[in-house]
Design a protein around this motif. Structure first.
Motif, PDB file in Angstrom:
ATOM      1  N   MET A   1       0.839  -1.221   0.000  1.00 19.04           N
ATOM      2  CA  MET A   1       0.000   0.000   0.000  1.00 19.04           C
ATOM      3  C   MET A   1       0.868   1.263   0.000  1.00 19.04           C
ATOM      4  SD  MET A   1      -3.277   0.611  -0.007  1.00 19.04           S
ATOM      5  CE  MET A   1      -3.640   1.900   1.197  1.00 19.04           C
ATOM      6  N   PRO A   3       1.688   4.828   0.974  1.00 19.99           N
ATOM      7  CA  PRO A   3       1.221   5.826   1.940  1.00 19.99           C
ATOM      8  C   PRO A   3       0.990   7.162   1.242  1.00 19.99           C
ATOM      9  CG  PRO A   3       3.564   5.445   2.206  1.00 19.99           C
ATOM     10  CD  PRO A   3       3.101   4.505   1.132  1.00 19.99           C
ATOM     11  N   SER A   6       5.388  10.620   2.643  1.00 19.97           N
ATOM     12  CA  SER A   6       6.649  10.091   3.154  1.00 19.97           C
ATOM     13  C   SER A   6       7.444  11.250   3.739  1.00 19.97           C
ATOM     14  CB  SER A   6       7.503   9.489   2.037  1.00 19.97           C
ATOM     15  OG  SER A   6       6.871   8.406   1.444  1.00 19.97           O
ATOM     16  N   LYS A  30      -0.735  12.994  13.087  1.00 18.01           N
ATOM     17  CA  LYS A  30      -2.036  12.641  13.651  1.00 18.01           C
ATOM     18  C   LYS A  30      -3.081  13.671  13.224  1.00 18.01           C
ATOM     19  CE  LYS A  30      -3.678  10.700  17.984  1.00 18.01           C
ATOM     20  NZ  LYS A  30      -3.346  10.577  19.409  1.00 18.01           N
ATOM     21  N   ASP A  33      -3.982  13.200   9.610  1.00 23.11           N
ATOM     22  CA  ASP A  33      -4.925  12.107   9.456  1.00 23.11           C
ATOM     23  C   ASP A  33      -4.906  11.486   8.057  1.00 23.11           C
ATOM     24  OD1 ASP A  33      -6.710  10.377  10.517  1.00 23.11           O
ATOM     25  OD2 ASP A  33      -8.480  11.572  10.016  1.00 23.11           O
ATOM     26  N   ARG A  34      -3.730  11.207   7.549  1.00 24.47           N
ATOM     27  CA  ARG A  34      -3.581  10.473   6.290  1.00 24.47           C
ATOM     28  C   ARG A  34      -2.559   9.372   6.534  1.00 24.47           C
ATOM     29  NH1 ARG A  34      -5.402  13.984   1.991  1.00 24.47           N
ATOM     30  NH2 ARG A  34      -4.971  12.214   0.626  1.00 24.47           N
ATOM     31  N   SER A  35      -2.464   8.412   5.618  1.00 20.78           N
ATOM     32  CA  SER A  35      -1.470   7.362   5.815  1.00 20.78           C
ATOM     33  C   SER A  35      -0.080   7.942   5.595  1.00 20.78           C
ATOM     34  CB  SER A  35      -1.721   6.210   4.847  1.00 20.78           C
ATOM     35  OG  SER A  35      -1.673   6.686   3.529  1.00 20.78           O
ATOM     36  N   TYR A  36       0.896   7.419   6.313  1.00 22.39           N
ATOM     37  CA  TYR A  36       2.235   8.002   6.233  1.00 22.39           C
ATOM     38  C   TYR A  36       3.322   6.964   6.460  1.00 22.39           C
ATOM     39  CZ  TYR A  36       1.946   7.830  11.320  1.00 22.39           C
ATOM     40  OH  TYR A  36       1.801   7.408  12.618  1.00 22.39           O
ATOM     41  N   GLU A  37       4.542   7.340   6.089  1.00 22.24           N
ATOM     42  CA  GLU A  37       5.726   6.583   6.491  1.00 22.24           C
ATOM     43  C   GLU A  37       6.810   7.600   6.828  1.00 22.24           C
ATOM     44  OE1 GLU A  37       7.391   4.287   3.268  1.00 22.24           O
ATOM     45  OE2 GLU A  37       7.722   6.057   2.041  1.00 22.24           O
ATOM     46  N   ASP A  61       5.477   0.563  12.889  1.00 25.48           N
ATOM     47  CA  ASP A  61       5.446   0.038  11.517  1.00 25.48           C
ATOM     48  C   ASP A  61       5.755   1.112  10.488  1.00 25.48           C
ATOM     49  OD1 ASP A  61       4.919  -2.508  12.165  1.00 25.48           O
ATOM     50  OD2 ASP A  61       2.727  -2.341  12.000  1.00 25.48           O
ATOM     51  N   ALA A  62       5.352   2.334  10.794  1.00 24.67           N
ATOM     52  CA  ALA A  62       5.478   3.410   9.802  1.00 24.67           C
ATOM     53  C   ALA A  62       6.899   3.949   9.713  1.00 24.67           C
ATOM     54  CB  ALA A  62       4.518   4.542  10.149  1.00 24.67           C
ATOM     55  N   GLY A  87       5.790   7.420  -0.810  1.00 22.79           N
ATOM     56  CA  GLY A  87       4.591   8.243  -0.662  1.00 22.79           C
ATOM     57  C   GLY A  87       4.120   8.942  -1.926  1.00 22.79           C
TER      58      GLY A  87
END
Ligand code: UDP
Ligand code: MG
Length: 307
Positions: A1, A3, A6, A30, A33-37, A61-62, A87
């Motif tokens: 997936m 993110p 990044s 936070k 509020d999106r997916s990140y690494e 994990d991120a 990303g």
């Protein structure tokens, strides 16, 4: 997936700041509020940085850690991070918190308005030393005067880039990387967000005067050939002056006859020309050195481990 974002953070001897950095960056992510690494690049640190980073990678994990085989310098570490980031947007950031993480929220807002690049511009550098500010200012002015591309004043590596900008960046073949210039060279629709440069959260800068001077030289020789071409004009001007001076001597001799030979003026001219020639050769050397380094075509960095 893949993110959404990044965060790329190069680290060289940063054991003291990683904790605060992560705390701050998690708070901002936070809010986003999106997916990140978060991609840390350990640039051959000599302290506990790698151990701490490894532990963080285990814990979250991120968090990803890329460890280079030695210290390759910030530009190379940054390249490594950008190459490894997945990303949809990528944000390089210094881990010492001199670039305030909250700005990422503004960066993303601009990205969503349709900008491919959002740069952070330092409007207040009072936390940097006077010498650093003056030298930075002089560098930007000189660089922009003699280069084909313009580096915006007081814009560092802290920025947001969309995926397609990063992909274009990855295609650039040069191994000697002056990132500020490369970023500017890429172009794309760019927005500016202003911020105040903080002082380091902890630890020490690894850029002293000599390193900065070399960095500036790299910048100028990467993006301008003006220093090579200027010798043509220096030569023309000097030749013209010599010609006029020579004519004047001949005229004087014809009218007044030979007078006492001027040792002082002679030695001055010889030394002056010698100095000018050495400078010219030195500058040629700078460029030949760059050609030499590029022609070896070595990788920009070597990854030893990934966690
Ligand atoms: N850095 C790096 N490799 C180096 C020197 C620095 O990865 O050889 C990183 C460092 O850990 C920090 C960033 O580059 O995250 C900026 O470095 P620093 O704060 O020393 O530079 P300054 O802010 O004084 O320009
Ligand atoms: Mg710093």
């Amino acid at each position: 997936m893949q993110p959404f974002i990044s965060i790329v953070a190069p680290c060289y001897n940063e054991e003291d700041v990683i904790d605060i950095f992560l705390e701050k960056i998690f708070a901002v992510l936070k809010k986003l509020d999106r997916s990140y690494e978060i991609v840390f690049v350990n640039d051959g640190s000599r302290d506990n940085t790698l151990e701490i980073l490894k532990q963080k990678a285990k814990e979250y994990d991120a968090v990803r850690v890329i460890s280079l085989s030695r210290n390759f310098g910030k530009e190379a570490a940054l390249s490594a991070g950008l190459d490894m980031a997945h990303g949809e947007v990528v944000v390089p950031i210094d881990v010492d918190l001199q670039d305030p993480p909250e700005l990422i929220l503004d960066f993303v807002k601009k990205y969503e308005e349709g900008y491919d690049v959002v740069v952070g511009k330092r409007v207040d550098r009072t936390t940097d030393s006077a010498a650093k500010r003056v030298s930075a200012e002089t560098f930007y002015k000189l660089h922009n005067k003699i280069s084909d591309i313009e580096i915006p004043h007081n814009v560092g590596d802290y920025r947001l880039m969309s995926r397609r900008v990063v992909e274009e960046l990855k295609k650039l073949p040069e191994t000697q990387r002056f990132m500020k210039g490369i970023f500017a060279w890429l172009g794309f629709k760019t927005a500016v967000v202003e911020y105040k440069r903080e002082s380091r959260a902890a630890g020490e800068t690894s850029f002293n005067g000599w390193k900065l001077w070399n960095f500036a030289l790299d910048g100028i020789t990467s993006f301008s050939t003006a220093p090579l071409r200027v010798w043509l004009y220096v030569g023309i001007v000097l030749a013209a002056i010599s010609f006029l001076y020579g004519s004047w001597i001949i005229l004087k001799t014809l009218i007044f006859g030979v007078d006492a030979p001027g040792y002082a003026s002679m030695i001055t001219v010889v030394l002056f020309l010698g100095g000018i020639q050495l400078m010219g050769i030195g500058i040629l050397g700078e460029y030949i050195g760059r050609i030499y380094l590029e022609s070896k075509n070595r990788p920009v960095y070597i990854i030893e481990d990934e966690y």
